[in-house]
Design an enzyme around this catalytic site. Structure first.
Site, PDB file in Angstrom:
ATOM      1  N   LYS A 134       0.835  -1.212   0.000  1.00  0.00           N
ATOM      2  CA  LYS A 134       0.000   0.000   0.000  1.00  0.00           C
ATOM      3  C   LYS A 134       0.863   1.253   0.000  1.00  0.00           C
ATOM      4  O   LYS A 134       0.574   2.220  -0.722  1.00  0.00           O
ATOM      5  CB  LYS A 134      -0.923  -0.013   1.221  1.00  0.00           C
ATOM      6  CG  LYS A 134      -2.022  -1.067   1.151  1.00  0.00           C
ATOM      7  CD  LYS A 134      -2.790  -1.160   2.460  1.00  0.00           C
ATOM      8  CE  LYS A 134      -3.862  -2.230   2.383  1.00  0.00           C
ATOM      9  NZ  LYS A 134      -4.561  -2.456   3.659  1.00  0.00           N
TER      10      LYS A 134
ATOM     11  N   GLN B 296      -5.301  -2.073   9.492  1.00  0.00           N
ATOM     12  CA  GLN B 296      -5.079  -3.372   8.870  1.00  0.00           C
ATOM     13  C   GLN B 296      -5.689  -4.486   9.713  1.00  0.00           C
ATOM     14  O   GLN B 296      -5.446  -4.595  10.919  1.00  0.00           O
ATOM     15  CB  GLN B 296      -3.577  -3.614   8.698  1.00  0.00           C
ATOM     16  CG  GLN B 296      -3.235  -4.894   7.962  1.00  0.00           C
ATOM     17  CD  GLN B 296      -3.701  -4.871   6.522  1.00  0.00           C
ATOM     18  OE1 GLN B 296      -3.587  -3.871   5.839  1.00  0.00           O
ATOM     19  NE2 GLN B 296      -4.229  -5.992   6.069  1.00  0.00           N
TER      20      GLN B 296
ATOM     21  N   ASP C 208     -11.845   2.373   3.772  1.00  0.00           N
ATOM     22  CA  ASP C 208     -12.217   0.964   3.656  1.00  0.00           C
ATOM     23  C   ASP C 208     -13.718   0.786   3.456  1.00  0.00           C
ATOM     24  O   ASP C 208     -14.172  -0.283   3.057  1.00  0.00           O
ATOM     25  CB  ASP C 208     -11.771   0.183   4.900  1.00  0.00           C
ATOM     26  CG  ASP C 208     -10.590  -0.733   4.607  1.00  0.00           C
ATOM     27  OD1 ASP C 208     -10.313  -0.992   3.418  1.00  0.00           O
ATOM     28  OD2 ASP C 208      -9.942  -1.197   5.562  1.00  0.00           O
TER      29      ASP C 208
END
Length: 346
Positions: free
Chosen positions: A105, A149, A172
């Site tokens: 990322k 995460q 997200d």
């Protein structure tokens, strides 16, 4: 007598009808027989020559999305006097797979011109410590997207942490306000979950029509299955979700023009489940024992690719299908979050 020709014709017609009712085969006139034979011959050739499904190249499409983001970030930077999107990633613990994903990322952010922020916490970090990091990024005007995460260590309440992320920075797309808006007609979420949105992008950029089609999502997780079904419904598909308690999964899947498989079970969806010509998006990634490989295993999806590729019209491979799209859409979401903050029109 004058009526004799009419009687002969009537008798011939009745004889033909009776023969048909008994199931006997009538012989067509010679010219018709030749035409029908030609049609049958052409059909056999077409079936024999039918190619396997079109392989949807997720890696290539993801590269296209990332390049689009890079160009738009550069234009935004020029138009706003140097402002760029910022993405913060919070990692708790030292899982190798999570560390690898976070590095990917950060690298993708750098290539797209997005500023990257990160906080790594030890495995034994307390929930309050994680929440404090999230709160700091919520308050940071340089950060337009926050990603925690997953999975986190078991002593941390993931729902509480995800709920603490400002929904205006929830790249997200898991915040209850964003999911709630996604589920309602006439409402727009600020962010859509990355992997489900990636699935839709793969379909649309491959020319697969969604509106008016029957779609089946295999799996009902909060991360992929449920939001994917909502996204398909928003695009006017008729959607069914198949899950572990569905008694006739194969029958339901076989009706679908579009199948999104996200059940987490290796090669569950077989070729016999697929409607000829259907579009199949395989979200799964599973390790399957394979002594011929150096690692002793190979990666497979939730779809039996070797079987389904012979039936489907479009299909994603594993790896190289949905996976690359997740990070590409994460970058896209971060860009859109920054554009809203800056009042910049993309």
């Amino acid at each position: 007598p004058p009526l004799e020709p009419l009687r002969r014709r009537t008798t011939a017609v009745m004889s033909a009808v009776s023969t048909a009712c008994l199931g006997w085969k009538l012989s067509a006139p010679a010219p018709l027989r030749r035409r029908a034979g030609s049609v049958r011959a052409v059909s056999r050739v077409q079936v024999a020559a039918r190619a396997d499904a079109v392989i949807i190249d997720g890696k290539a499409i993801a590269e296209t999305v990332r390049e689009e983001v890079r160009v738009k970030v550069a234009a935004m930077k020029e138009a706003t006097g140097g402002k760029v999107p910022g993405l913060a990633v919070v990692l708790v613990g030292a899982r190798k797979d999570s560390e690898t994903y976070v590095r990917s990322k950060k690298k993708a952010c750098g290539e797209a011109g997005i500023e990257s922020f990160g906080t790594d916490l030890p495995e034994d970090a307390t929930e309050d410590e994680v929440l404090a990091v999230v709160a700091a990024y919520n308050a940071d005007p340089a950060v337009h997207g926050i990603l925690v995460q997953l999975p986190m260590p078991p002593h941390i309440d993931e729902e509480r942490v995800l709920g603490a992320i400002d929904y205006e920075k929830d790249v997200d797309g898991f915040h209850p306000l964003n999911i709630g808006r996604l589920s309602q007609r006439g409402r727009e979420p600020l962010f859509t979950p990355c992997t489900p949105r990636g699935c839709i992008e793969l379909l649309e950029r491959s020319g697969v029509a969604i509106a008016g089609k029957e779609a089946v999502v295999v799996g009902r997780s909060n991360v992929v299955g449920t939001p994917a079904a909502l996204l398909l419904q928003r695009r006017d598909a008729t959607v069914t979700i198949v899950h572990s308690r569905t008694p006739n999964s194969e029958e339901i899947v076989r009706r679908a023009d579009i199948v999104i498989a996200a059940c987490g079970k290796a090669e569950m969806v077989k070729g016999s489940w697929i409607k000829p010509g259907a579009a199949v998006i395989d979200v799964g990634i599973n390790a399957k024992d394979d002594p011929s490989k150096k690692r002793g295993y190979r990666l497979v999806g939730d779809v039996d690719f070797d079987e389904c590729v012979k039936v489907a019209g479009h299909i994603t491979p594993v790896p190289g299908g949905v996976g690359p799209m997740t990070i590409a859409i994460l970058l896209q979401n971060t860009l859109e979050g920054a554009a809203r903050t800056f009042g910049y029109e993309l």
